[in-house]
Motif scaffolding. Structure first.
Motif, PDB file in Angstrom:
ATOM      1  N   THR A 163       0.367 -11.110  -2.967  1.00 28.67           N
ATOM      2  CA  THR A 163       0.178 -10.001  -2.037  1.00 28.67           C
ATOM      3  C   THR A 163      -1.302  -9.624  -2.019  1.00 28.67           C
ATOM      4  O   THR A 163      -2.087 -10.138  -2.806  1.00 28.67           O
ATOM      5  N   LYS A 164      -1.633  -8.670  -1.156  1.00 26.26           N
ATOM      6  CA  LYS A 164      -2.989  -8.143  -1.158  1.00 26.26           C
ATOM      7  C   LYS A 164      -3.192  -7.256  -2.377  1.00 26.26           C
ATOM      8  O   LYS A 164      -2.238  -6.804  -3.002  1.00 26.26           O
ATOM      9  N   ALA A 175      -3.073  -6.829  -8.516  1.00 29.22           N
ATOM     10  CA  ALA A 175      -2.290  -7.640  -7.591  1.00 29.22           C
ATOM     11  C   ALA A 175      -1.372  -8.544  -8.407  1.00 29.22           C
ATOM     12  O   ALA A 175      -1.740  -8.975  -9.501  1.00 29.22           O
ATOM     13  N   TYR A 215      -3.731 -14.904   0.022  1.00 28.65           N
ATOM     14  CA  TYR A 215      -4.254 -13.642  -0.507  1.00 28.65           C
ATOM     15  C   TYR A 215      -5.363 -13.843  -1.534  1.00 28.65           C
ATOM     16  O   TYR A 215      -5.893 -12.888  -2.061  1.00 28.65           O
TER      17      TYR A 215
END
Length: 120
Positions: free
Chosen positions: A35-36, A62, A17
């Motif tokens: 995560t994105k 994020a 990511y």
């Protein structure tokens, strides 16, 4: 001559990511994302004492491997960029979880108490 941590080449953890930095640290450490990036709308509160909370705005953030919330995206690090990698983000999963769960107080030691040993 012993090598120090700065002399050794750091092997980066995989970052599917990407990377980011946190404004709370002043952009000092480069963190690995888990995560994105996500965006949410902050509906401002005109009665707030803090001016940054009065205006409505979009917040993009994020989470990092070290559980810090990140504010800015960073391209993949290159050797000449001068970024300091977050040491917790660079640990493998087991080491990172052990560090986050450990108890930092010193071990219990009876020699520091005013307790006499029992007679034999």
């Amino acid at each position: 001559m012993p090598t120090t941590e700065t002399d050794q080449a750091v092997e980066l953890q995989p970052a599917p990511y990407g990377y980011g930095i946190s404004s709370s640290e002043g952009g000092v450490l480069l963190h690995t994302l888990v995560t994105k990036w996500a965006a949410r709308y902050w509906r401002g509160n005109p009665k707030s004492l803090w001016t940054e909370h009065r205006a409505s705005r979009w917040i993009v953030w994020a989470p990092a491997r070290c559980q810090r919330g990140l504010d800015w995206k960073v391209d993949d690090p290159r050797p000449g960029d001068g970024w300091r990698l977050c040491p917790t983000c660079q640990l493998d999963d087991g080491e990172r979880l052990a560090r986050l769960c450990r108890d930092d107080r010193p071990p219990f030691d009876l020699t520091h108490l005013d307790v006499q040993e029992p007679e034999k």
